[in-house]
Design a protein around this motif. Structure first.
Motif, PDB file in Angstrom:
ATOM      1  N   ASP A  72      -5.326   9.359  -1.938  1.00  0.00           N
ATOM      2  CA  ASP A  72      -4.005   9.951  -1.696  1.00  0.00           C
ATOM      3  C   ASP A  72      -2.905   8.970  -2.112  1.00  0.00           C
ATOM      4  OD1 ASP A  72      -2.442  12.159  -0.154  1.00  0.00           O
ATOM      5  OD2 ASP A  72      -1.653  10.278   0.635  1.00  0.00           O
ATOM      6  N   CYS A  73      -1.766   9.512  -2.529  1.00  0.00           N
ATOM      7  CA  CYS A  73      -0.684   8.657  -3.014  1.00  0.00           C
ATOM      8  C   CYS A  73      -0.244   7.624  -1.981  1.00  0.00           C
ATOM      9  CB  CYS A  73       0.509   9.504  -3.465  1.00  0.00           C
ATOM     10  SG  CYS A  73       1.256  10.535  -2.177  1.00  0.00           S
ATOM     11  N   SER A  74      -0.329   7.981  -0.694  1.00  0.00           N
ATOM     12  CA  SER A  74       0.099   7.042   0.352  1.00  0.00           C
ATOM     13  C   SER A  74      -0.805   5.821   0.415  1.00  0.00           C
ATOM     14  CB  SER A  74       0.132   7.742   1.712  1.00  0.00           C
ATOM     15  OG  SER A  74      -1.149   8.258   2.045  1.00  0.00           O
ATOM     16  N   ASP A  75      -2.081   5.985   0.040  1.00  0.00           N
ATOM     17  CA  ASP A  75      -2.997   4.852  -0.035  1.00  0.00           C
ATOM     18  C   ASP A  75      -2.859   4.161  -1.389  1.00  0.00           C
ATOM     19  OD1 ASP A  75      -5.658   3.466   1.006  1.00  0.00           O
ATOM     20  OD2 ASP A  75      -5.968   3.981  -1.092  1.00  0.00           O
ATOM     21  N   ASN A  76      -2.817   4.943  -2.460  1.00  0.00           N
ATOM     22  CA  ASN A  76      -2.766   4.374  -3.798  1.00  0.00           C
ATOM     23  C   ASN A  76      -1.499   3.559  -4.032  1.00  0.00           C
ATOM     24  OD1 ASN A  76      -2.259   4.953  -7.080  1.00  0.00           O
ATOM     25  ND2 ASN A  76      -4.346   4.430  -6.463  1.00  0.00           N
ATOM     26  N   LEU A  77      -0.453   3.862  -3.278  1.00  0.00           N
ATOM     27  CA  LEU A  77       0.784   3.082  -3.349  1.00  0.00           C
ATOM     28  C   LEU A  77       0.497   1.595  -3.220  1.00  0.00           C
ATOM     29  CD1 LEU A  77       3.956   2.829  -3.150  1.00  0.00           C
ATOM     30  CD2 LEU A  77       3.648   3.041  -0.675  1.00  0.00           C
ATOM     31  N   LEU A  78      -0.446   1.222  -2.346  1.00  0.00           N
ATOM     32  CA  LEU A  78      -0.720  -0.184  -2.097  1.00  0.00           C
ATOM     33  C   LEU A  78      -1.487  -0.831  -3.249  1.00  0.00           C
ATOM     34  CD1 LEU A  78      -1.547   0.128   1.694  1.00  0.00           C
ATOM     35  CD2 LEU A  78       0.507  -0.868   0.664  1.00  0.00           C
ATOM     36  N   SER A  79      -2.317  -0.064  -3.940  1.00  0.00           N
ATOM     37  CA  SER A  79      -2.982  -0.589  -5.138  1.00  0.00           C
ATOM     38  C   SER A  79      -1.966  -0.782  -6.255  1.00  0.00           C
ATOM     39  CB  SER A  79      -4.087   0.371  -5.595  1.00  0.00           C
ATOM     40  OG  SER A  79      -5.121   0.456  -4.631  1.00  0.00           O
ATOM     41  N   MET A  80      -1.072   0.204  -6.415  1.00  0.00           N
ATOM     42  CA  MET A  80      -0.043   0.089  -7.451  1.00  0.00           C
ATOM     43  C   MET A  80       0.943  -1.023  -7.122  1.00  0.00           C
ATOM     44  SD  MET A  80       0.392   1.370 -10.338  1.00  0.00           S
ATOM     45  CE  MET A  80       1.552   0.765 -11.552  1.00  0.00           C
ATOM     46  N   ALA A  81       1.206  -1.232  -5.826  1.00  0.00           N
ATOM     47  CA  ALA A  81       2.089  -2.323  -5.426  1.00  0.00           C
ATOM     48  C   ALA A  81       1.518  -3.672  -5.842  1.00  0.00           C
ATOM     49  CB  ALA A  81       2.321  -2.291  -3.920  1.00  0.00           C
ATOM     50  N   MET A  82       0.182  -3.791  -5.853  1.00  0.00           N
ATOM     51  CA  MET A  82      -0.432  -5.039  -6.301  1.00  0.00           C
ATOM     52  C   MET A  82      -0.095  -5.314  -7.762  1.00  0.00           C
ATOM     53  SD  MET A  82      -4.160  -4.677  -4.409  1.00  0.00           S
ATOM     54  CE  MET A  82      -4.786  -6.332  -4.771  1.00  0.00           C
ATOM     55  N   LEU A 115       2.542  -4.046  -9.542  1.00  0.00           N
ATOM     56  CA  LEU A 115       3.978  -4.238  -9.749  1.00  0.00           C
ATOM     57  C   LEU A 115       4.475  -5.536  -9.112  1.00  0.00           C
ATOM     58  CD1 LEU A 115       5.033  -0.535  -9.136  1.00  0.00           C
ATOM     59  CD2 LEU A 115       4.856  -1.717 -11.333  1.00  0.00           C
ATOM     60  N   ALA A 116       3.914  -5.912  -7.971  1.00  0.00           N
ATOM     61  CA  ALA A 116       4.297  -7.184  -7.347  1.00  0.00           C
ATOM     62  C   ALA A 116       3.770  -8.365  -8.157  1.00  0.00           C
ATOM     63  CB  ALA A 116       3.775  -7.255  -5.914  1.00  0.00           C
ATOM     64  N   ALA A 117       2.598  -8.204  -8.779  1.00  0.00           N
ATOM     65  CA  ALA A 117       2.075  -9.265  -9.647  1.00  0.00           C
ATOM     66  C   ALA A 117       2.996  -9.469 -10.842  1.00  0.00           C
ATOM     67  CB  ALA A 117       0.665  -8.916 -10.117  1.00  0.00           C
TER      68      ALA A 117
END
Length: 351
Positions: A314-324, A326-328
């Motif tokens: 779900d997008c609410s979970d995948n947000l945290l993978s994508m944040a990795m 973009l934050a990198a």
């Protein structure tokens, strides 16, 4: 009889073939429309797959004309935000190719729209749906090596794509690292806390942008995740699934991304006076799956709709993978450590 899932496919490039074939194989689904900014691409897809559905250049028009209730977003990454928001606001759930979106603000807006409208928006993370990574995860989750303290992934390949990837600023991080970062979260059952990333473009690289990255993530379970990757590494390639090592209190779990995972743990015999202890090898247990990779992930997405729950990706979970990802990129740009929670909160405030 009207099928339960009336699907509009947005984006009719090469990747869409897998998605279209999957729906054709489901008894409860049908493709009711094809969308592409190049109408000829949608028409070609319909002809290739023997579909009699109409074709469109606008996803909202397609939904309104076909009474669709589900959109497959297989468009280019820069369109994911627009397609996802438009589809949900038009009354559809969305299953989308990675990435969730290209900026953290766009990712957050998709998540917020999904929550506000009560619509499912799930992201394709096909590499979770591999029996070997499920077996590897079980070795860790069952406490075989004790509490993990370190997880490392090596990703070294030399693909000569040509085209847009070789002109990107950060081809490895932007186009590929999401898979490995999501795998790390999946294996640990933990989320990112901070990251320090160094990007470079090594000698011999055929990419214009940075094709190599080294990242150090602090994770919410107290462990450290170290990613070492290159897309211009000729010779001795790793698997596309990466090569993994997880160390814990009692031993180490290994998966080379190709064979079967295993662990080596301190043997039960008395080893008080041994300088290097003896170890016992424990093989991973096989995991049965009806479908794998793309089809396995799509199985889970549809099952979640039927069971009225959030899908695993779900997008609410995948947000945290994508944040990795973009934050990198932010860390590499600023040459500093990024606190990911604070960074996401600042984006939510519009800072």
């Amino acid at each position: 009889m009207t099928k339960k899932h009336r699907v509009v496919v947005a984006g009719c490039g090469g990747m869409a073939n897998t998605w279209v074939d999957y729906v054709i194989g489901r008894e409860d689904g049908e493709i009711v429309g094809l969308v592409d900014i190049h109408l000829e691409a949608a028409t070609a897809m319909a002809e290739r797959k023997g579909l009699s559905c109409p074709v469109f250049t606008d996803v909202k028009e397609a939904i309104a004309s076909t009474e669709a209730n589900l959109v497959f977003d297989v468009t280019i990454p820069s369109s994911h935000h627009h397609i996802g928001i438009a589809a949900m606001e038009s009354g559809c759930d969305v299953f989308a190719e990675k990435p969730l979106a290209e900026s953290i603000r766009d990712c957050l807006e998709i998540v917020q729209t999904s929550k506000r409208l009560g619509r499912t928006h799930a992201v394709m993370q096909n590499r979770r749906y591999d029996p070997r990574i499920r077996s590897f995860r079980n070795l860790i989750a069952e406490g075989t090596i004790g509490r993990p303290g370190f997880i490392g992934a090596d990703f070294f390949l030399g693909p000569h794509f040509g085209g847009f990837r070789e002109a990107m600023d950060s081809p490895l991080l932007l186009d590929m690292a999401i898979h490995t970062f999501d795998q790390a979260r999946f294996l640990l059952g933990a989320d990112p806390v901070s990251v320090y990333c160094h990007e470079s473009n090594p000698p011999g690289s055929w990419y214009e942008g940075n094709a190599m990255a080294i990242c150090i993530f602090e994770m919410s379970d107290g462990s450290v995740f170290n990613y070492r990757g290159s897309w211009c590494a000729e010779g001795a390639p790793t698997s596309w699934e990466a090569s993994w090592r997880v160390t814990g209190e009692r031993g180490t779990a290994i998966w080379d991304g190709q064979g079967e995972p295993y662990a080596e743990v301190v043997a039960a015999s008395d080893q008080t006076d041994r300088f290097i202890r003896e170890y016992e090898r424990i093989p991973g247990k096989p995991v049965a799956m009806n479908n794998t990779f793309h089809h396995g992930c799509l199985d889970e997405m549809f099952a979640a709709l039927h069971e009225h729950r959030k899908p695993e990706t779900d997008c609410s979970d995948n947000l945290l993978s994508m944040a990795m990802v973009l934050a990198a990129l932010e860390s590499a740009k600023t040459q500093s450590k990024v606190d990911i929670v604070k960074w996401i909160n600042a984006a939510q405030r519009g800072e």
